[in-house]
Design an enzyme around this catalytic site. Sequence first.
Site, PDB file in Angstrom:
ATOM      1  N   LEU A 135       0.913  -0.844  -0.337  1.00 50.61           N
ATOM      2  CA  LEU A 135      -0.241   0.185   0.060  1.00 50.61           C
ATOM      3  C   LEU A 135       0.573   1.366   0.034  1.00 50.61           C
ATOM      4  O   LEU A 135       1.732   1.106   0.511  1.00 50.61           O
ATOM      5  CB  LEU A 135      -1.245   0.172   0.987  1.00 50.61           C
ATOM      6  CG  LEU A 135      -1.901  -1.164   1.031  1.00 50.61           C
ATOM      7  CD1 LEU A 135      -2.545  -0.913   2.696  1.00 50.61           C
ATOM      8  CD2 LEU A 135      -2.949  -1.240   0.366  1.00 50.61           C
ATOM      9  N   ASP A 136       0.356   2.454  -0.631  1.00 51.44           N
ATOM     10  CA  ASP A 136       0.886   3.680  -0.651  1.00 51.44           C
ATOM     11  C   ASP A 136       0.869   3.963   0.649  1.00 51.44           C
ATOM     12  O   ASP A 136       0.554   3.679   1.420  1.00 51.44           O
ATOM     13  CB  ASP A 136       0.755   4.454  -1.429  1.00 51.44           C
ATOM     14  CG  ASP A 136       0.463   4.238  -2.860  1.00 51.44           C
ATOM     15  OD1 ASP A 136       0.923   2.943  -3.272  1.00 51.44           O
ATOM     16  OD2 ASP A 136      -0.461   5.016  -3.405  1.00 51.44           O
ATOM     17  N   LYS A 137       1.780   5.206   0.953  1.00 46.91           N
ATOM     18  CA  LYS A 137       2.578   5.539   2.261  1.00 46.91           C
ATOM     19  C   LYS A 137       1.091   5.946   2.791  1.00 46.91           C
ATOM     20  O   LYS A 137       0.410   6.055   4.370  1.00 46.91           O
ATOM     21  CB  LYS A 137       2.941   6.344   2.283  1.00 46.91           C
ATOM     22  CG  LYS A 137       3.594   7.200   3.559  1.00 46.91           C
ATOM     23  CD  LYS A 137       5.125   8.249   3.712  1.00 46.91           C
ATOM     24  CE  LYS A 137       4.876   9.241   4.960  1.00 46.91           C
ATOM     25  NZ  LYS A 137       3.971  10.218   4.645  1.00 46.91           N
ATOM     26  N   THR A 139      -1.989   6.130   2.231  1.00 46.68           N
ATOM     27  CA  THR A 139      -2.776   4.572   2.240  1.00 46.68           C
ATOM     28  C   THR A 139      -3.353   3.707   3.109  1.00 46.68           C
ATOM     29  O   THR A 139      -2.006   3.232   3.402  1.00 46.68           O
ATOM     30  CB  THR A 139      -2.801   3.665   0.687  1.00 46.68           C
ATOM     31  OG1 THR A 139      -2.973   4.701  -0.125  1.00 46.68           O
ATOM     32  CG2 THR A 139      -4.195   3.175   0.579  1.00 46.68           C
ATOM     33  N   ARG A 235      -6.436   5.587  -8.001  1.00 46.32           N
ATOM     34  CA  ARG A 235      -5.369   7.245  -7.867  1.00 46.32           C
ATOM     35  C   ARG A 235      -5.846   7.552  -9.388  1.00 46.32           C
ATOM     36  O   ARG A 235      -6.176   8.763  -9.507  1.00 46.32           O
ATOM     37  CB  ARG A 235      -3.945   7.145  -6.680  1.00 46.32           C
ATOM     38  CG  ARG A 235      -4.066   7.014  -6.122  1.00 46.32           C
ATOM     39  CD  ARG A 235      -3.614   6.699  -5.353  1.00 46.32           C
ATOM     40  NE  ARG A 235      -2.008   8.419  -5.025  1.00 46.32           N
ATOM     41  CZ  ARG A 235      -1.108   9.254  -4.410  1.00 46.32           C
ATOM     42  NH1 ARG A 235      -0.662   7.810  -4.180  1.00 46.32           N
ATOM     43  NH2 ARG A 235      -0.500  10.141  -4.202  1.00 46.32           N
TER      44      ARG A 235
END
Length: 308
Positions: A135-137, A139, A235
Amino acid sequence: MQEELIRFTADEADAGQTVRDVLQKRYGVSRRLLIRAKFNGTITRNGKLVFVNEKLQAGDELAVMVDIEEEETVAPEEMPLCIRYEDDDLMVIAKPAGLVVHPTGNHPAGTLANGVIAYWKKRGEARRFRAVNRLDKDTSGLMIVAKNQWAHEQFSRMQQERTLHRFYQAIAEGTIAAEEGTIDAPIGLAENSFITRKIRPDGQTAVTHYRVLARGVGMTLLELKLETGRTHQIRVHMQSIGHSLAGDDLYGGGREHIGRQALHAARLSFVHPRSKETMTFAEPLPDDMQALLQKFFPALPESQNETM
């Protein structure tokens, strides 16, 4: 140093089958891993070395160990972890927004990997950090961490076969008219950037399914299901249809109401690689997204302000 690849007790279905057949056909151990175990590891039955062409009996305990190809270089750092499930093969963790998954040049420490390694070290377990889904930082939500190489290989196969089901909830800017839809648009790096992605014909295949859960005042609450797992996929896809995620200033969203992209990994579903049990995990929306719902979705019942 060696790590455990897999350990199990043979049952009646395994009786009379060779070690090789049970490992490959029942437990899905790849030929590559089996060769590694034979030449750079150990295969034991009831604590004694066994050849892969020997036949098993019910009640035999088989253990497969492999030499660790690379020592784990992530330093242990104790931190609170929200572990939703754990067994010998996997962990399901709820990651908060703002936490990086794995050390990078910009974030060499203080990551989820540092915390998990510390957790294992405290329990006397020597393992490598193997994230199944990243997961992105910024998210939040559910992640799977494989605890051994065999489990990681099984989850990789699930991803290739699209049997690892990942559902997200997001709050997008604007009112989305369609009740549901599919965005099928390839994604690649934007020019002159190592971070930003964009839709481009020569990009990697990327498919996102979405459905509207609720419409608010200038915002839409969505559930999204990934078929592929490209970096920043949701996104980029939401920006491409003119509905950037709230808070996602990298892809056109405003930060007036939330300080990060309003994206949450809300649900996971998969068949456990060992038990073959269907497992489903759900994680409620975090406080910042709940606050966004309360502000822009006044007609939304309180019971809907949770994972659906």
